[in-house]
Every structure is written in C-alpha cells, then in structure tokens.
Write a protein that holds these residues in place. Structure first.
Motif, PDB file in Angstrom:
ATOM      1  N   ASP A  75      49.637  77.479  40.806  1.00 29.30           N
ATOM      2  CA  ASP A  75      48.923  76.320  41.326  1.00 29.30           C
ATOM      3  C   ASP A  75      47.805  76.829  42.218  1.00 29.30           C
ATOM      4  O   ASP A  75      48.050  77.657  43.106  1.00 29.30           O
ATOM      5  CB  ASP A  75      49.852  75.412  42.126  1.00 29.30           C
ATOM      6  N   ILE A  76      46.603  76.348  41.983  1.00 35.47           N
ATOM      7  CA  ILE A  76      45.435  76.773  42.746  1.00 35.47           C
ATOM      8  C   ILE A  76      44.746  75.531  43.298  1.00 35.47           C
ATOM      9  O   ILE A  76      44.423  74.614  42.540  1.00 35.47           O
ATOM     10  CB  ILE A  76      44.450  77.566  41.855  1.00 35.47           C
ATOM     11  N   GLN A  77      44.520  75.512  44.605  1.00 36.79           N
ATOM     12  CA  GLN A  77      43.786  74.417  45.223  1.00 36.79           C
ATOM     13  C   GLN A  77      42.355  74.883  45.467  1.00 36.79           C
ATOM     14  O   GLN A  77      42.128  75.943  46.068  1.00 36.79           O
ATOM     15  CB  GLN A  77      44.414  73.999  46.564  1.00 36.79           C
ATOM     16  N   LEU A  78      41.398  74.081  44.996  1.00 41.15           N
ATOM     17  CA  LEU A  78      39.982  74.379  45.201  1.00 41.15           C
ATOM     18  C   LEU A  78      39.317  73.208  45.894  1.00 41.15           C
ATOM     19  O   LEU A  78      39.670  72.049  45.646  1.00 41.15           O
ATOM     20  CB  LEU A  78      39.271  74.636  43.860  1.00 41.15           C
ATOM     21  N   LYS A  79      38.358  73.522  46.732  1.00 45.22           N
ATOM     22  CA  LYS A  79      37.537  72.485  47.367  1.00 45.22           C
ATOM     23  C   LYS A  79      36.191  72.487  46.648  1.00 45.22           C
ATOM     24  O   LYS A  79      35.522  73.508  46.585  1.00 45.22           O
ATOM     25  CB  LYS A  79      37.365  72.780  48.851  1.00 45.22           C
ATOM     26  N   ARG A  80      35.840  71.341  46.094  1.00 48.10           N
ATOM     27  CA  ARG A  80      34.595  71.215  45.342  1.00 48.10           C
ATOM     28  C   ARG A  80      33.411  71.566  46.247  1.00 48.10           C
ATOM     29  O   ARG A  80      33.302  71.080  47.361  1.00 48.10           O
ATOM     30  CB  ARG A  80      34.451  69.791  44.808  1.00 48.10           C
ATOM     31  N   GLY A  81      32.541  72.427  45.756  1.00 47.81           N
ATOM     32  CA  GLY A  81      31.358  72.826  46.505  1.00 47.81           C
ATOM     33  C   GLY A  81      30.119  72.122  45.986  1.00 47.81           C
ATOM     34  O   GLY A  81      30.208  71.219  45.143  1.00 47.81           O
ATOM     35  N   PRO A  82      28.934  72.534  46.473  1.00 43.38           N
ATOM     36  CA  PRO A  82      27.677  71.910  46.034  1.00 43.38           C
ATOM     37  C   PRO A  82      27.458  72.011  44.520  1.00 43.38           C
ATOM     38  O   PRO A  82      26.834  71.148  43.920  1.00 43.38           O
ATOM     39  CB  PRO A  82      26.599  72.700  46.775  1.00 43.38           C
ATOM     40  N   ALA A  83      28.002  73.071  43.910  1.00 45.15           N
ATOM     41  CA  ALA A  83      27.847  73.260  42.467  1.00 45.15           C
ATOM     42  C   ALA A  83      29.122  72.883  41.716  1.00 45.15           C
ATOM     43  O   ALA A  83      29.379  73.378  40.626  1.00 45.15           O
ATOM     44  CB  ALA A  83      27.475  74.712  42.172  1.00 45.15           C
ATOM     45  N   GLY A  84      29.935  72.020  42.299  1.00 40.78           N
ATOM     46  CA  GLY A  84      31.179  71.609  41.649  1.00 40.78           C
ATOM     47  C   GLY A  84      32.298  72.594  41.921  1.00 40.78           C
ATOM     48  O   GLY A  84      32.360  73.210  42.987  1.00 40.78           O
ATOM     49  N   LEU A  85      33.168  72.769  40.936  1.00 47.14           N
ATOM     50  CA  LEU A  85      34.312  73.670  41.097  1.00 47.14           C
ATOM     51  C   LEU A  85      33.950  75.113  40.764  1.00 47.14           C
ATOM     52  O   LEU A  85      34.703  76.031  41.057  1.00 47.14           O
ATOM     53  CB  LEU A  85      35.483  73.200  40.232  1.00 47.14           C
ATOM     54  N   GLY A  86      32.815  75.309  40.126  1.00 47.26           N
ATOM     55  CA  GLY A  86      32.333  76.668  39.890  1.00 47.26           C
ATOM     56  C   GLY A  86      32.859  77.345  38.640  1.00 47.26           C
ATOM     57  O   GLY A  86      32.933  78.571  38.589  1.00 47.26           O
ATOM     58  N   PHE A  87      33.226  76.551  37.615  1.00 44.39           N
ATOM     59  CA  PHE A  87      33.617  77.164  36.349  1.00 44.39           C
ATOM     60  C   PHE A  87      33.383  76.184  35.207  1.00 44.39           C
ATOM     61  O   PHE A  87      33.295  74.980  35.405  1.00 44.39           O
ATOM     62  CB  PHE A  87      35.070  77.653  36.371  1.00 44.39           C
ATOM     63  N   ASN A  88      33.256  76.736  34.003  1.00 49.33           N
ATOM     64  CA  ASN A  88      33.084  75.946  32.786  1.00 49.33           C
ATOM     65  C   ASN A  88      34.364  76.019  31.971  1.00 49.33           C
ATOM     66  O   ASN A  88      35.093  77.017  32.025  1.00 49.33           O
ATOM     67  CB  ASN A  88      31.939  76.490  31.934  1.00 49.33           C
ATOM     68  N   ILE A  89      34.611  74.970  31.192  1.00 47.82           N
ATOM     69  CA  ILE A  89      35.800  74.930  30.350  1.00 47.82           C
ATOM     70  C   ILE A  89      35.421  74.823  28.876  1.00 47.82           C
ATOM     71  O   ILE A  89      34.329  74.368  28.537  1.00 47.82           O
ATOM     72  CB  ILE A  89      36.745  73.766  30.730  1.00 47.82           C
ATOM     73  N   VAL A  90      36.359  75.262  28.022  1.00 45.27           N
ATOM     74  CA  VAL A  90      36.254  75.103  26.577  1.00 45.27           C
ATOM     75  C   VAL A  90      37.607  74.624  26.077  1.00 45.27           C
ATOM     76  O   VAL A  90      38.613  74.726  26.779  1.00 45.27           O
ATOM     77  CB  VAL A  90      35.870  76.423  25.861  1.00 45.27           C
ATOM     78  N   GLY A  91      37.630  74.098  24.863  1.00 44.21           N
ATOM     79  CA  GLY A  91      38.886  73.696  24.251  1.00 44.21           C
ATOM     80  C   GLY A  91      39.018  72.200  24.145  1.00 44.21           C
ATOM     81  O   GLY A  91      38.097  71.446  24.433  1.00 44.21           O
ATOM     82  N   GLY A  92      40.191  71.785  23.713  1.00 41.32           N
ATOM     83  CA  GLY A  92      40.480  70.385  23.454  1.00 41.32           C
ATOM     84  C   GLY A  92      40.879  70.222  22.001  1.00 41.32           C
ATOM     85  O   GLY A  92      40.677  71.119  21.189  1.00 41.32           O
ATOM     86  N   VAL A  93      41.428  69.042  21.647  1.00 42.00           N
ATOM     87  CA  VAL A  93      41.887  68.838  20.274  1.00 42.00           C
ATOM     88  C   VAL A  93      40.735  68.870  19.283  1.00 42.00           C
ATOM     89  O   VAL A  93      40.920  69.205  18.117  1.00 42.00           O
ATOM     90  CB  VAL A  93      42.698  67.532  20.113  1.00 42.00           C
TER      91      VAL A  93
END
Length: 150
Positions: A13-31
């Motif tokens: 479990d990782i807690q992140l605080k959203r910064g000026p540029a969001g969470l700072g990562f991109n995602i891929v995947g999904g059905v």
C-alpha cells in the motif's frame, strides 16, 4: 514514507499526495488495451521525474496497480481507470503488486548500479568470434614460415 508490505507476494500500500503535475506516473492496460497478455490489469508505464511517485520512490515502472482508494481496478476499460485516478482526490492510496519481489535485506538490493552495463551473451559471442578470426589470421600468416622449418 507511508505504506506497508502485506505479504511475500509483493503487495504494497502506497500513499501519495497529488502534486502540481498530478500523481507523477502514467498507466497502461485495461480490458480494452491489455498490456500483459491475458491480463486486463492496470500497470505503471512511466514514472515522471520529480513527480509525487518519483519522490516517494516505491512505485516502479511495470508495477501492477490493484486498487486506488479501495476501488479495485479489475475488469475496467482503460478510460474508466484513468477517470478513477483523475477523481481520486489529493491524498491517494494505491495497492500495488510490485513487478519484482525483493527479499528483505539490509544493504543494496542490486549487485551493480543501474548505469553499469551487464556483460551480455551476445557480447561474449562477439569477443569469441573476434578471437577466432584473429587466431586464424595469425595462423595463416605464420603457416608458410612453419613449413620452412620442417
């Protein structure tokens, strides 16, 4: 750093605080856009330099995001997952399956720095081939001289 290791499967479990540029990562995947064959999960594609995720340091490219703020990311379209990330608020809790489960040890977790190249089998093959060519060349050059001595 906030977070806890749940078990030896590498779920964190990782807690992140959203910064000026969001969470700072991109995602891929999904059905509709499977990143891993036969797996419709959501994966971290890129960690943005100096973003919230990079500053925290635990989330890595290739990690599978299992849930965001308690919402499981199973069987979602990519766009639905993106919407969950965008609407997650300022403080975000991620449940993540880490790409490589590392044993808990004291000291460095890698045998060499990231910027040090490893010696590949292809490199070894190239050196071996070059050595054979060089030895053949030397043998062919010395062969006429060897015949004279017999």
């Amino acid at each position: 750093m906030n977070g806890a290791m749940h078990d030896s499967s590498g779920v964190v479990d990782i807690q992140l605080k959203r910064g000026p540029a969001g969470l700072g990562f991109n995602i891929v995947g999904g059905v509709d856009q499977q990143f891993v064959s036969n797996d419709s999960g959501i994966y971290v594609a890129k960690i943005k330099e100096n973003g919230a995720a990079a500053l925290d340091g635990r989330l890595q490219e290739g990690d599978k995001v299992l849930a965001i703020n308690g919402h499981k990311l199973d069987n979602l379209l990519h766009s639905a997952a993106v919407d969950l990330f965008r609407s997650a608020g300022e403080n975000v809790e991620l449940r993540v399956q880490q790409r490589h489960t590392m044993p808990l040890v004291n000291g460095p977790s890698r045998s060499r720095p990231d910027n040090e190249a490893s010696f590949s089998a292809l490199g070894l093959l190239g050196i071996t081939l070059a050595s054979v060519v060089l030895l053949t060349f030397v043998y062919m050059r010395l062969r006429p001289q060897m015949k004279r001595h017999f």
